[in-house]
Every structure is written in C-alpha cells, then in structure tokens.
Design a protein around this motif. Structure first.
Motif, PDB file in Angstrom:
ATOM      1  N   LYS A  35       4.232  -1.982   7.026  1.00 25.66           N
ATOM      2  CA  LYS A  35       5.660  -1.862   6.724  1.00 25.66           C
ATOM      3  C   LYS A  35       6.325  -3.234   6.710  1.00 25.66           C
ATOM      4  O   LYS A  35       7.175  -3.523   5.853  1.00 25.66           O
ATOM      5  CB  LYS A  35       6.330  -0.954   7.744  1.00 25.66           C
ATOM      6  N   ARG A  44       3.812  -3.728  -1.795  1.00 19.45           N
ATOM      7  CA  ARG A  44       3.495  -2.299  -1.849  1.00 19.45           C
ATOM      8  C   ARG A  44       2.324  -2.148  -2.804  1.00 19.45           C
ATOM      9  O   ARG A  44       2.456  -2.394  -4.008  1.00 19.45           O
ATOM     10  CB  ARG A  44       4.671  -1.468  -2.333  1.00 19.45           C
ATOM     11  N   ASN A  73      -6.487  11.200   9.475  1.00 20.60           N
ATOM     12  CA  ASN A  73      -5.208  10.891  10.122  1.00 20.60           C
ATOM     13  C   ASN A  73      -4.827   9.427   9.889  1.00 20.60           C
ATOM     14  O   ASN A  73      -3.650   9.109   9.637  1.00 20.60           O
ATOM     15  CB  ASN A  73      -5.294  11.177  11.619  1.00 20.60           C
ATOM     16  N   GLU A  76      -3.811   8.858   6.182  1.00 22.21           N
ATOM     17  CA  GLU A  76      -2.489   9.438   5.952  1.00 22.21           C
ATOM     18  C   GLU A  76      -1.398   8.512   6.473  1.00 22.21           C
ATOM     19  O   GLU A  76      -0.370   8.311   5.831  1.00 22.21           O
ATOM     20  CB  GLU A  76      -2.391  10.803   6.632  1.00 22.21           C
ATOM     21  N   ALA A  77      -1.614   7.959   7.660  1.00 26.27           N
ATOM     22  CA  ALA A  77      -0.623   7.034   8.222  1.00 26.27           C
ATOM     23  C   ALA A  77      -0.498   5.777   7.373  1.00 26.27           C
ATOM     24  O   ALA A  77       0.607   5.247   7.180  1.00 26.27           O
ATOM     25  CB  ALA A  77      -1.008   6.676   9.656  1.00 26.27           C
ATOM     26  N   ARG A  79      -1.135   5.364   4.009  1.00 30.63           N
ATOM     27  CA  ARG A  79      -0.485   5.558   2.709  1.00 30.63           C
ATOM     28  C   ARG A  79       0.991   5.915   2.859  1.00 30.63           C
ATOM     29  O   ARG A  79       1.804   5.609   1.986  1.00 30.63           O
ATOM     30  CB  ARG A  79      -1.229   6.593   1.880  1.00 30.63           C
ATOM     31  N   LYS A  80       1.365   6.525   3.995  1.00 28.10           N
ATOM     32  CA  LYS A  80       2.762   6.877   4.226  1.00 28.10           C
ATOM     33  C   LYS A  80       3.558   5.750   4.867  1.00 28.10           C
ATOM     34  O   LYS A  80       4.764   5.881   5.074  1.00 28.10           O
ATOM     35  CB  LYS A  80       2.846   8.136   5.089  1.00 28.10           C
ATOM     36  N   ALA A  81       2.893   4.643   5.170  1.00 33.94           N
ATOM     37  CA  ALA A  81       3.599   3.502   5.741  1.00 33.94           C
ATOM     38  C   ALA A  81       4.464   2.805   4.698  1.00 33.94           C
ATOM     39  O   ALA A  81       5.406   2.087   5.048  1.00 33.94           O
ATOM     40  CB  ALA A  81       2.595   2.511   6.327  1.00 33.94           C
ATOM     41  N   ASP A  83       6.975   2.559   1.215  1.00 34.83           N
ATOM     42  CA  ASP A  83       8.121   3.259   0.632  1.00 34.83           C
ATOM     43  C   ASP A  83       8.239   2.871  -0.839  1.00 34.83           C
ATOM     44  O   ASP A  83       8.570   1.715  -1.156  1.00 34.83           O
ATOM     45  CB  ASP A  83       9.395   2.895   1.384  1.00 34.83           C
ATOM     46  N   PRO A  84       7.957   3.798  -1.769  1.00 35.87           N
ATOM     47  CA  PRO A  84       7.496   5.170  -1.518  1.00 35.87           C
ATOM     48  C   PRO A  84       6.027   5.187  -1.106  1.00 35.87           C
ATOM     49  O   PRO A  84       5.303   4.206  -1.316  1.00 35.87           O
ATOM     50  CB  PRO A  84       7.692   5.846  -2.874  1.00 35.87           C
ATOM     51  N   GLU A  85       5.595   6.310  -0.560  1.00 31.77           N
ATOM     52  CA  GLU A  85       4.233   6.407  -0.072  1.00 31.77           C
ATOM     53  C   GLU A  85       3.225   6.326  -1.217  1.00 31.77           C
ATOM     54  O   GLU A  85       3.540   6.618  -2.373  1.00 31.77           O
ATOM     55  CB  GLU A  85       4.025   7.700   0.710  1.00 31.77           C
ATOM     56  N   PRO A  87       0.253   7.600  -3.394  1.00 35.65           N
ATOM     57  CA  PRO A  87      -0.405   8.890  -3.670  1.00 35.65           C
ATOM     58  C   PRO A  87      -1.891   8.854  -3.326  1.00 35.65           C
ATOM     59  O   PRO A  87      -2.540   7.800  -3.408  1.00 35.65           O
ATOM     60  CB  PRO A  87      -0.190   9.079  -5.184  1.00 35.65           C
TER      61      PRO A  87
END
Length: 576
Positions: A35, A44, A73, A76-77, A79-81, A83-85, A87
């Motif tokens: 982040k 990104r 897990n 997932e953390a 790729r979601k870190a 913005d935007p995540e 895909p």
C-alpha cells in the motif's frame, strides 16, 4: 500519456501452519508495504507474478491442502492491498520444488530419471506423448493443480497434463505474451541440484505456439539454469534469454537483476518468507514504453525494525531502485503512440499483419477449446457402467434423429408456436435467396442431425428449423483455412453462443426436441426463445474482440465448472 507496464514479483512463500505465527508478522507487514509503495511511487501492478514454492510441502502431518489455504489467504491479501484491487485474472503462478507432494514419488521414478544413461530425447518423448509414465510423474503436483482449480486460476490451464500455460494481453496498444514453465515435475528430494529435467525445447515451443504473435514476452520459471542436468545446462537459460525479453525465476532466495547486452533481463527473486530472522525480499518491476527504459524496486525485510525497507546494492541501486536503461526490445516501429487513440490497435513488427495473425490465432484457440472442453456427452441413470457414462461425441458418434413433436407438449400450444415462427421470420432481415436456402435445409430436417450439419456453409450464419423453432448458430470466421472449416463448423454448432449461457430458456418459453436412439432418449432445450434473445445474440466470433483471450472475454463460460456445459446447459439426458 504515460505508457508503463508494471508487475509485482513474489516467490518462495513456503506456507505451513507450524510457522504461520512467524510468517504473519512478515506477510502482514508486506501487505502494508504494498500500500505504501502505491502511495509513494504510484506502483499498482498490471500483473502479479509468483515464481514457485507457494507451499512448504507435506511434512510433520501437515497436508498440502491446508498449506494452500494459507497461500490463498496471503494472495487474497496481496491483490486486495491495491486500489483498485488486482483481479485474479491478472495473477500468474508456476510451481516450485516445495509444491510437490513427495509422498507421491516412488524410488523407481527417481531412479529412472536420474539414471546416468538417460538421454534428453527420452524425456521429450515422454512429455510430448503424455503416456502413463508421464501421468505418473505428474501425480506429485496434484495438490498444486487442485489449488489452481479451487482458487479460480483457470487461465493457468490447471487441466493441462504438463501444467504449463501461456497467455497474451494487450496494454497501451502493445501485445504482451506471458508464459509459465513447469520445472518442478522431476523434483524429488534435497539432491535435486544438477539432476532436474525440464524438457525446455518442448515446453518453450509449446508455450510460444499457445501465446501467438506478441510484441514482447515474459517467462516465469521456478529454477535457475544451474539446477538442470548437463543435458540442459547451460542451454536452458540461453534459450530462455533468446526467446523471451524478461525471464523471472525464484528458488535461490537471492534478489538480482541481470541485464543482457541487448537489454533482455533475467530477474531473480528473494523469498517473500523464509523466517523472520533471515533475509526476505520481493520486488516491483516496470517498463516505460514511451522512453524504452525500466526499473526494478528491490525490497527487503528489516528484522530489527520489523518492517520492509529498500534494498541497496553498491553500484546498482539507490534507495532500492535499479535503473534499467537502453531496452531496445521496447521499440515497436509500427506501434501507434498517441494520446488520442480511441481504441487499442494491435500492432507490431511481424511477417504477417499482426491483427490478421491475432484474429486467426484466437479463432484457432477458440475452436480447439470448444472441441477439447465441450465435445463430451455424459449419461446419467441407474445401471449404467461407469466406463460408459462419458463419451466423446466426435469419436463415439450417435446418430440423432429429429422427431416431429414432443410427446409431452400439448397441442394447444401449436398456434402460439406458429405465431412465434412468423414473428421470428419477420424479424430476420434475410433476402429471398437466403430464406430459400434455409427453407431447403429445414425441409430435410427429418433426417439425421449429421445430414443437416453437412449442408451448412460458411456463408450461412444462422439456421432455423421452422417446424421445430430450433436455432442452430454457426460461428464463422474468414480467417479459418478452408480445409478446417467443416470440422470447425460442427464443433461450434454443438454449442450456443457463449453469451447465450446467461439467457437460458425459461420453462414457459423453451421448446424441446426429442432425439431417439435405441434405449437412450435425449431431450434438448432449444437455444432460441424470444425475439429479444435473437437480436441480442447476432454477433459472431469473427466480429468479436480479439484483443483479449477467450477466457477473459467470456470468463463465466470458460470456467472449469462448465466443462460439460453442452449437457448441463443445453440438454437434459434421461436414461430409459
């Protein structure tokens, strides 16, 4: 307009429950660092690359299944870190030596592979022919294969018997190839170094064929070249650097960037987790298409400060940044570099016009996918031997005869059907000759389905059997060679358009047709139901968007759970 392509390179996570208390400190801090890198440097990634050793391996009673849940897990953390995540479709993985299940390896397999008289042609033959010997070797990667399926990484073709894959993507009008090799299939124990087989010649040729025409390409592999037998080392890395502009690998836990004289890159990854008191690392990479340069941001774990910091290498990096200048492979003489470009244009310096080549490539890939994934008929019911429940339609062909009427349908609905037919014909703006051509085929609909398919031509885009209101859609493309059109047409006719899967017939509107063959009866739901559905499904593959792969254009249709969509979506099979 800035035209950059950015990636995140992770490797060697070694997930296992026993160390999860320690790993969480590092991985949680890594997610926070991702982040921060986006905030401070605008990084990104367009793609996430993971070059093997996701799990640790089945030891001390831990199953690989449990370890891959920890991997999931973590990913997932990651790729979601952002913005935007990121895909899932933009994540690319290859297996490493820790991803194998050593309980599936027998001593005779290892002995055969490591025999001093073993020759490379024997390995290439086993890999190419996929015989029982090869399938036995690949059982060690079954847990990894299952993870790809369960996590939805279907663009990595987990059903592929060799677990290799290739993809092509378009960014900023440039077509990029991304491929993954399997260097883990011959791994066995701690004595692997200089004893592994890759089968590089076959794997490289295969992924290039699947990739199609691209402007430049990246290749992912777990092992560096010095881990392969003398039959393939040093030729493996030499071939990789010849064929691909960027080579990414892991395994040795040493971050390094090796630019070649022509600007091609070999990027070695650190371990994103080894343990909290040892060196851990990861990196970002990017290339600037406008200025033909790039850079690598190296990051390392600081065990004292308990966080991630830049990794500095004397004479190479400043604040962790390794500048890459003079990348001539980023020059595309025929590319369009303009901010006013309304739609991406497929460009590149190739023998054939790339747009034509790409269209032909994806048409071929689509047809192969249809035949491979949907040329299946499954029978369900009592007292059917297991070996007879699945049939390949193109091999075990069953002549299906069209019946005049469904016995369960009331004759009161015939006037409504007739009105629907008349309305349908009025909606189809066909000239007289085209309508006569269709009617000619319809009149002979009492024959076998094989006869009807034989009469379909490339010019006929849609057939209506008016007596039964059954639409057969033919997907045509002028780029398909004439000698392939007949088999291609038949394979496509077994399926509706991919977009039709979201508009399946309702119970009130569908029309069923009876197919009989001895003791087996098939009831097939018709593809067409309303005039609106017809208007919404007039596009063909030939006019489709070839700038993205089939699995990206129709992700729901290409998911593995739809492998038998021919039966599940468009028909119900009843054994009587």
């Amino acid at each position: 307009m800035s035209r950059t392509i950015t990636w995140l390179h992770l490797s060697d996570f070694h997930a296992r429950k026993r160390d999860n208390w320690d790993a969480r400190q590092i991985t949680d801090a890594l997610v926070r660092d991702l982040k921060l890198m986006q905030k401070d440097h605008g990084l990104r990634p367009d793609f996430i690359f993971f070059t093997g050793d996701l799990a640790y391996g089945a030891v001390n009673g831990e199953s690989l299944t449990d370890q891959y849940q920890l991997v999931r897990n973590f990913l997932e953390a990651v790729r979601k870190a952002f913005d935007p995540e990121i895909p899932i479709r933009d994540m690319y993985l290859v297996p490493g030596n820790h991803d194998i299940d050593r309980g599936e390896i027998t001593p005779d397999q290892t002995s055969w592979l490591r025999h001093p008289d073993r020759q490379l042609p024997e390995i290439l033959e086993a890999m190419r022919d996929e015989k029982k010997q090869w399938r036995t070797w690949m059982e060690r990667l079954l847990s990894y294969r299952n993870f790809l399926h369960s996590y939805g990484l279907l663009h990595l073709t987990p059903e592929d018997s060799r677990l290799i894959w290739a993809d092509s993507r378009e960014i900023h009008g440039i077509r990029i190839g991304i491929a993954g090799l399997n260097s883990a299939w011959s791994c066995a124990d701690k004595e692997d170094k200089a004893k592994l087989w890759l089968g590089a010649e076959w794997q490289i040729a295969e992924v290039q064929k699947r990739m199609g025409p691209v402007d430049f390409s990246l290749i992912l592999i777990h092992h560096p070249g010095n881990w392969f037998t003398a039959h393939e080392d040093p030729s493996v890395m030499r071939r990789l650097k010849q064929e691909f502009q960027v080579v990414l690998h892991g395994h040795e836990h040493q971050e390094w960037v090796e630019p070649n004289y022509d600007g091609k890159l070999v990027i070695s990854a650190g371990a994103c987790y080894e343990c909290s008191w040892m060196q851990n690392g990861y990196s970002f990479g990017f290339v600037d298409l406008n200025n033909q340069h790039g850079g690598i941001y190296l990051r390392q774990w600081d065990s004292v400060g308990r966080g991630w910091v830049p990794r500095n290498i004397a004479g190479k990096t400043k604040d962790g940044y390794w500048h890459l200048k003079n990348l001539p492979w980023l020059q595309f003489p025929n590319s369009i570099n303009t901010e006013n470009l309304l739609e991406p244009t497929i460009t590149g310096n190739h023998t054939l016009p790339i747009q034509e080549s790409v269209e032909a490539h994806y048409t071929q890939q689509y047809c192969e996918f249809v035949i491979k994934e949907y040329d299946v008929l499954e029978l369900f019911g009592c007292d059917i031997p297991r070996e007879l429940k699945s049939h390949q339609l193109s091999v075990a062909y069953v002549s299906l005869n069209l019946a005049a009427e469904d016995e369960n349908r009331s004759s009161d609905n015939r006037p409504q059907l007739k009105r629907q037919q008349e309305s349908t014909f009025s909606q189809m703006e066909l000239e007289g000759k085209e309508l006569q051509k269709i009617s000619k085929v319809i009149d002979d609909s009492s024959g076998s389905l094989e006869i009807i398919l034989d009469k379909i031509s490339v010019e006929t885009g849609r057939l209506l059997i008016s007596r039964e209101s059954l639409f057969l859609r033919k997907i045509a493309s002028a780029s398909v060679p004439v000698n392939q059109q007949k088999s291609r047409d038949r394979s496509c006719l077994r399926l509706p358009q991919p977009s039709c899967f979201s508009r399946l017939p309702t119970q009130q509107g569908d029309r069923r047709h009876r197919y009989r063959n001895d003791s087996t009866r098939f009831r097939t739901a018709c593809i067409f139901t309303t005039q609106k559905t017809l208007r919404e499904n007039t596009s063909t593959i030939a006019s489709g968007d070839y700038s993205t792969p089939v699995s990206q254009r129709w992700p729901g249709w290409c998911r593995k759970k739809h492998t038998n969509a021919l039966v599940r979506h468009t028909s119900r099979t009843i054994y009587s």
